[in-house]
Design a protein around this motif. Sequence first.
Motif, short mmCIF file in Angstrom:
data_model
loop_
_atom_site.label_atom_id
_atom_site.label_comp_id
_atom_site.label_asym_id
_atom_site.label_seq_id
_atom_site.Cartn_x
_atom_site.Cartn_y
_atom_site.Cartn_z
N ARG A 170 42.21 30.81 25.96
CA ARG A 170 41.13 31.21 26.86
C ARG A 170 41.61 32.34 27.76
O ARG A 170 42.79 32.43 28.09
N VAL A 171 40.66 33.16 28.20
CA VAL A 171 40.99 34.27 29.06
C VAL A 171 39.84 34.51 30.03
O VAL A 171 38.66 34.34 29.68
N ILE A 172 40.17 34.85 31.27
CA ILE A 172 39.17 35.25 32.27
C ILE A 172 39.08 36.77 32.25
O ILE A 172 40.11 37.46 32.29
N VAL A 173 37.85 37.28 32.18
CA VAL A 173 37.68 38.74 32.05
C VAL A 173 36.52 39.22 32.92
O VAL A 173 35.61 38.47 33.28
N ALA A 180 35.38 47.27 40.32
CA ALA A 180 35.33 48.37 41.29
C ALA A 180 34.31 48.09 42.39
O ALA A 180 34.49 48.46 43.55
N ARG A 181 33.22 47.40 42.03
CA ARG A 181 32.17 47.10 42.99
C ARG A 181 32.45 45.85 43.83
O ARG A 181 32.05 45.77 45.00
N HIS A 182 33.13 44.88 43.21
CA HIS A 182 33.28 43.57 43.87
C HIS A 182 34.72 43.20 44.18
O HIS A 182 34.96 42.17 44.81
N GLY A 183 35.66 44.00 43.74
CA GLY A 183 37.06 43.69 43.98
C GLY A 183 37.65 42.85 42.87
O GLY A 183 36.94 42.14 42.14
N THR A 184 38.98 42.93 42.74
CA THR A 184 39.70 42.19 41.70
C THR A 184 40.28 40.91 42.29
O THR A 184 41.05 40.98 43.26
N PRO A 185 39.92 39.75 41.72
CA PRO A 185 40.50 38.50 42.23
C PRO A 185 42.01 38.46 41.97
O PRO A 185 42.46 38.76 40.86
N ARG A 186 42.77 38.10 43.01
CA ARG A 186 44.23 38.04 42.89
C ARG A 186 44.74 36.61 42.75
O ARG A 186 45.81 36.39 42.18
N VAL A 187 44.01 35.66 43.31
CA VAL A 187 44.35 34.24 43.19
C VAL A 187 43.07 33.51 42.80
O VAL A 187 41.96 34.02 43.01
N PRO A 188 43.16 32.32 42.18
CA PRO A 188 41.97 31.61 41.71
C PRO A 188 40.89 31.46 42.77
O PRO A 188 39.69 31.62 42.47
N ASP A 190 39.87 33.37 44.95
CA ASP A 190 39.05 34.57 45.13
C ASP A 190 37.77 34.52 44.30
O ASP A 190 36.80 35.24 44.59
N LEU A 191 37.74 33.67 43.28
CA LEU A 191 36.56 33.60 42.42
C LEU A 191 35.34 33.06 43.15
O LEU A 191 34.20 33.22 42.68
N HIS A 192 35.54 32.41 44.28
CA HIS A 192 34.40 31.91 45.04
C HIS A 192 33.48 33.04 45.49
O HIS A 192 32.29 32.81 45.75
N ALA A 193 34.01 34.23 45.55
CA ALA A 193 33.22 35.38 45.98
C ALA A 193 32.64 36.17 44.81
O ALA A 193 32.09 37.27 45.01
N HIS A 194 32.74 35.60 43.59
CA HIS A 194 32.31 36.33 42.41
C HIS A 194 31.23 35.57 41.64
O HIS A 194 31.10 34.35 41.75
N ASN A 195 30.48 36.32 40.84
CA ASN A 195 29.45 35.76 39.96
C ASN A 195 30.13 35.28 38.68
O ASN A 195 30.44 36.09 37.79
N CYS A 196 30.38 33.99 38.59
CA CYS A 196 31.13 33.42 37.45
C CYS A 196 30.16 32.92 36.39
O CYS A 196 29.36 32.00 36.65
N LEU A 197 30.21 33.51 35.24
CA LEU A 197 29.31 33.19 34.13
C LEU A 197 29.93 32.08 33.30
O LEU A 197 31.06 32.19 32.84
N ASN A 198 29.17 31.01 33.06
CA ASN A 198 29.76 29.82 32.44
C ASN A 198 28.94 29.37 31.23
O ASN A 198 27.86 29.90 30.94
N LEU A 264 43.84 37.15 36.38
CA LEU A 264 44.55 35.92 36.78
C LEU A 264 45.42 35.35 35.66
O LEU A 264 45.55 34.13 35.52
N GLU A 265 46.02 36.24 34.88
CA GLU A 265 46.85 35.77 33.77
C GLU A 265 48.07 34.98 34.24
O GLU A 265 48.56 34.10 33.53
N ASP A 266 48.56 35.26 35.44
CA ASP A 266 49.70 34.50 35.96
C ASP A 266 49.33 33.04 36.22
O ASP A 266 50.21 32.20 36.37
N TYR A 267 48.03 32.77 36.29
CA TYR A 267 47.56 31.40 36.55
C TYR A 267 46.93 30.76 35.31
O TYR A 267 46.35 29.69 35.40
N ASN A 268 47.04 31.43 34.17
CA ASN A 268 46.46 30.90 32.93
C ASN A 268 47.15 29.60 32.56
O ASN A 268 48.38 29.58 32.40
#
Length: 304
Positions: A170-173, A180-188, A190-198, A264-268
């Motif tokens: 699995r991979v998060i992409v 560029a518009r919303h910023g790059t999550p650096r730690v898990p 950070d995803l609370h501020a993003h639109n996560c499609l599930n 977030l590959e370091d947290y995969n």
Amino acid sequence: MDAKIAGNGDRARSLALFVAVIDGGSFSAAARGLELTPSAVARAIDRIEARLGVRLLLRSTRGLALTAEGQAYLLAARRILADLDDAEQQIADQGSPRGRLRVNAALAHGRLCVVPLLGDFTRAYPNILVDIALTDTLIDVAGGQADVAVRFGPLADSALTARKLGESGRVIVAAPDYLARHGTPRVPEDLHAHNCLNFNFRRAEPTWPFRRDGRDLSLCVDGGIVANNGETLGQLAAAGVGVTRVGRFSVAAEIADGRLVPLLEDYNPGDVELIHAVFVGGTHLPARVRVFVDFLAERLARPA
């Protein structure tokens, strides 16, 4: 020739002749199909009845009618002749696998990973007709709806034979323009501020798994769209709609050409879904099924 072998051969011919008489409805019809005379067919039936010591057919001016013994003999004859056909087909298949092969695969994995391999397979086995259906609906292989099904994840207990074909990580992409518009999550978190499609599967969890400092953790995610397959989620992410976590195989092309960026590959956590071919196994496995499963196992063996 050994008398017993010759006798068995005569019995097989007798079975076929008897079935031809019943299917044709008369000695004359059977004779035409077998290129014999009606009297020769009648004598052959007489010999069968004499050998068995029972009457199989009642003859009258209205036609032929089966006795109870004749009905039992007909059922046995059809079964034995079918077994002979199957045995000969299996032996013939060992030299050159042939026949219709019904394959079922999930929509996204089938389109992206199985279908591209079929050209090579049919070139290697030109006498096999591949009949493939792509659907995310679980079909009944044991009930004869397919010869081989390619399935992801845990397998239910059944009498089917399963062979591992590979596994998909699995991979998060997300798309570069989205980041560029919303910023790059650096730690898990950070995803609370993003639109996560599930996913919208019943077994899909509203959490995404991670591993940090050797420990597993789960993070609740939320977003504006859910879908039933990873290919759709990958397309949405590539269009800049949001962040998604899908099977790596379903977004491999988009990652390769830069339309999606792994995050977030370091947290995969390194979790994978196993991919199996399931089929009805046993001693009568058709060669066309065996060679197709071998082919998939060889071509899909590397993790996606």
